[in-house]
Design a protein around this motif. Structure first.
Motif, PDB file in Angstrom:
ATOM      1  N   GLY A  28       1.273  -1.378   0.091  1.00 33.99           N
ATOM      2  CA  GLY A  28       0.024   0.176   0.262  1.00 33.99           C
ATOM      3  C   GLY A  28       1.304   1.509   0.109  1.00 33.99           C
ATOM      4  N   ILE A  29       0.702   2.396  -0.729  1.00 30.66           N
ATOM      5  CA  ILE A  29       1.307   3.148  -0.799  1.00 30.66           C
ATOM      6  C   ILE A  29       0.156   3.797  -0.949  1.00 30.66           C
ATOM      7  N   TRP A  30       0.479   5.305   0.335  1.00 30.53           N
ATOM      8  CA  TRP A  30       0.084   6.860   0.614  1.00 30.53           C
ATOM      9  C   TRP A  30       0.775   7.375  -0.154  1.00 30.53           C
ATOM     10  N   MET A  31       0.891   8.736  -0.924  1.00 35.47           N
ATOM     11  CA  MET A  31       1.376   9.737  -1.549  1.00 35.47           C
ATOM     12  C   MET A  31       0.768  11.060  -1.878  1.00 35.47           C
ATOM     13  N   ASP A  32       2.102  11.592  -2.317  1.00 33.65           N
ATOM     14  CA  ASP A  32       1.062  13.674  -2.364  1.00 33.65           C
ATOM     15  C   ASP A  32       2.264  13.383  -3.196  1.00 33.65           C
ATOM     16  N   HIS A  33       2.938  14.615  -3.201  1.00 32.66           N
ATOM     17  CA  HIS A  33       4.593  15.261  -4.328  1.00 32.66           C
ATOM     18  C   HIS A  33       5.114  15.391  -3.732  1.00 32.66           C
ATOM     19  N   SER A  34       4.308  15.662  -2.677  1.00 28.25           N
ATOM     20  CA  SER A  34       5.883  15.475  -1.117  1.00 28.25           C
ATOM     21  C   SER A  34       7.023  13.972  -1.149  1.00 28.25           C
ATOM     22  N   PHE A  35       5.880  12.954  -0.379  1.00 29.84           N
ATOM     23  CA  PHE A  35       6.618  12.732   0.274  1.00 29.84           C
ATOM     24  C   PHE A  35       5.402  11.093   0.008  1.00 29.84           C
ATOM     25  N   ALA A  36       5.706  10.095   0.369  1.00 29.09           N
ATOM     26  CA  ALA A  36       5.551   8.248   0.264  1.00 29.09           C
ATOM     27  C   ALA A  36       5.935   8.034   1.265  1.00 29.09           C
ATOM     28  N   HIS A  37       4.599   6.936   1.965  1.00 32.36           N
ATOM     29  CA  HIS A  37       4.675   5.868   2.963  1.00 32.36           C
ATOM     30  C   HIS A  37       4.157   4.589   2.337  1.00 32.36           C
ATOM     31  N   LEU A  38       5.076   3.557   2.235  1.00 37.88           N
ATOM     32  CA  LEU A  38       5.072   2.740   1.557  1.00 37.88           C
ATOM     33  C   LEU A  38       5.047   1.341   2.300  1.00 37.88           C
TER      34      LEU A  38
ATOM     35  N   GLU B   8       4.139  -1.923   4.009  1.00 35.77           N
ATOM     36  CA  GLU B   8       3.679  -3.801   2.953  1.00 35.77           C
ATOM     37  C   GLU B   8       2.989  -4.522   3.913  1.00 35.77           C
ATOM     38  N   PHE B   9       1.880  -5.144   3.364  1.00 28.70           N
ATOM     39  CA  PHE B   9       0.787  -5.739   3.935  1.00 28.70           C
ATOM     40  C   PHE B   9       0.739  -7.342   3.957  1.00 28.70           C
ATOM     41  N   THR B  10       1.487  -7.483   5.434  1.00 31.92           N
ATOM     42  CA  THR B  10       2.175  -8.741   6.372  1.00 31.92           C
ATOM     43  C   THR B  10       0.614  -9.145   7.033  1.00 31.92           C
ATOM     44  N   SER B  11       1.121 -10.544   7.537  1.00 30.67           N
ATOM     45  CA  SER B  11       0.012 -10.701   9.100  1.00 30.67           C
ATOM     46  C   SER B  11       0.331 -10.355  10.049  1.00 30.67           C
ATOM     47  N   LYS B  12       1.877  -9.629  10.500  1.00 31.64           N
ATOM     48  CA  LYS B  12       2.884  -9.386  11.052  1.00 31.64           C
ATOM     49  C   LYS B  12       2.258  -7.827  11.308  1.00 31.64           C
ATOM     50  N   HIS B  13       3.860  -7.094  11.685  1.00 30.84           N
ATOM     51  CA  HIS B  13       3.880  -5.766  11.836  1.00 30.84           C
ATOM     52  C   HIS B  13       3.920  -5.055  10.575  1.00 30.84           C
ATOM     53  N   PHE B  14       3.246  -4.130  10.473  1.00 30.13           N
ATOM     54  CA  PHE B  14       3.692  -3.347   9.335  1.00 30.13           C
ATOM     55  C   PHE B  14       5.152  -2.684   9.373  1.00 30.13           C
ATOM     56  N   GLU B  15       5.853  -2.489   7.727  1.00 24.86           N
ATOM     57  CA  GLU B  15       7.630  -2.513   7.758  1.00 24.86           C
ATOM     58  C   GLU B  15       6.758  -0.948   7.211  1.00 24.86           C
ATOM     59  N   ILE B  16       7.035   0.414   7.469  1.00 25.26           N
ATOM     60  CA  ILE B  16       6.972   1.543   6.809  1.00 25.26           C
ATOM     61  C   ILE B  16       8.597   2.084   6.195  1.00 25.26           C
ATOM     62  N   GLU B  17       8.826   2.642   4.452  1.00 25.49           N
ATOM     63  CA  GLU B  17       8.627   3.327   4.243  1.00 25.49           C
ATOM     64  C   GLU B  17       9.011   4.387   3.820  1.00 25.49           C
TER      65      GLU B  17
ATOM     66  N   LYS C 273      -6.199  12.894   3.482  1.00 22.51           N
ATOM     67  CA  LYS C 273      -4.949  13.314   3.606  1.00 22.51           C
ATOM     68  C   LYS C 273      -4.824  12.369   5.474  1.00 22.51           C
ATOM     69  N   MET C 274      -4.008  11.419   6.165  1.00 19.96           N
ATOM     70  CA  MET C 274      -4.267  10.706   6.822  1.00 19.96           C
ATOM     71  C   MET C 274      -3.109  10.453   7.956  1.00 19.96           C
ATOM     72  N   THR C 275      -3.532   9.856   8.859  1.00 17.20           N
ATOM     73  CA  THR C 275      -2.125   9.957   9.382  1.00 17.20           C
ATOM     74  C   THR C 275      -1.727   8.779   9.622  1.00 17.20           C
ATOM     75  N   VAL C 276      -0.394   8.100  10.321  1.00 18.22           N
ATOM     76  CA  VAL C 276      -0.298   7.045   9.728  1.00 18.22           C
ATOM     77  C   VAL C 276      -0.959   6.047  10.054  1.00 18.22           C
ATOM     78  N   SER C 277      -1.754   5.788  11.515  1.00 16.82           N
ATOM     79  CA  SER C 277      -2.154   4.471  11.902  1.00 16.82           C
ATOM     80  C   SER C 277      -3.480   4.451  10.857  1.00 16.82           C
ATOM     81  N   GLN C 278      -3.991   5.822  10.374  1.00 16.89           N
ATOM     82  CA  GLN C 278      -5.144   5.955   9.670  1.00 16.89           C
ATOM     83  C   GLN C 278      -4.654   5.517   7.595  1.00 16.89           C
TER      84      GLN C 278
ATOM     85  N   VAL D 259      -4.893   0.226   4.404  1.00 16.86           N
ATOM     86  CA  VAL D 259      -4.203  -0.982   3.319  1.00 16.86           C
ATOM     87  C   VAL D 259      -4.463  -2.140   4.623  1.00 16.86           C
ATOM     88  N   LYS D 260      -4.879  -2.790   5.686  1.00 20.36           N
ATOM     89  CA  LYS D 260      -4.529  -3.881   6.119  1.00 20.36           C
ATOM     90  C   LYS D 260      -6.337  -4.082   5.455  1.00 20.36           C
TER      91      LYS D 260
END
Length: 127
Positions: free
Chosen positions: A8-18, A20-29, A110-115, A120-121
């Motif tokens: 899942g990628i939330w993005m705008d022209h300034s930055f992107a939060h990538l 990865e969807f897994t059964s464990k915790h999310f990794e964010i890049e 716009k969304m918080t990281v939690s949102q 994505v989940k």
């Protein structure tokens, strides 16, 4: 990030939060763009053509960096409040390395990281 199947990628022209969807915790890049709307508006009056070319180059580099991560996935949801997700998709759809990836694009606010995590989940849990 490891080579998983869903991203899942939330993005705008300034930055992107990538995310990865897994059964464990999310990794964010986070990938940041060098593109700055405020900076560009100031300089735009000086030399419009030069700024437009610089803006295109900055966004191209930003999208290319995101694409390097995306190529390792099977399904990708692009979401966010601006047209950046569509611009990224248009660029990637011209590259044969991305033809086997299933993309979907959703407009969101716009969304918080939690949102973003919850979005994505829920998206991949339903699919």
């Amino acid at each position: 990030m490891t080579a998983s199947k869903k991203l899942g990628i939330w993005m705008d022209h300034s930055f992107a939060h990538l995310m990865e969807f897994t059964s464990k915790h999310f990794e964010i890049e986070t990938i940041e763009s060098k593109f700055s709307i405020k900076e560009n508006k100031k300089k735009l009056a000086n030399n419009e053509n030069l700024m437009l070319e610089k803006e295109k180059k900055q966004l191209y580099d930003y999208y290319k960096k995101i694409g390097e991560t995306i190529k390792n996935y099977k399904r990708v949801i692009l979401f966010g409040p601006t047209d950046a997700k569509v611009e990224l998709f248009d660029l990637l759809s011209e590259d044969e390395r991305f033809l086997k990836i299933k993309f979907e694009i959703k407009n969101t606010d716009k969304m918080t990281v939690s949102q973003q995590h919850n979005f994505v989940k829920e998206y991949f849990s339903e699919a």
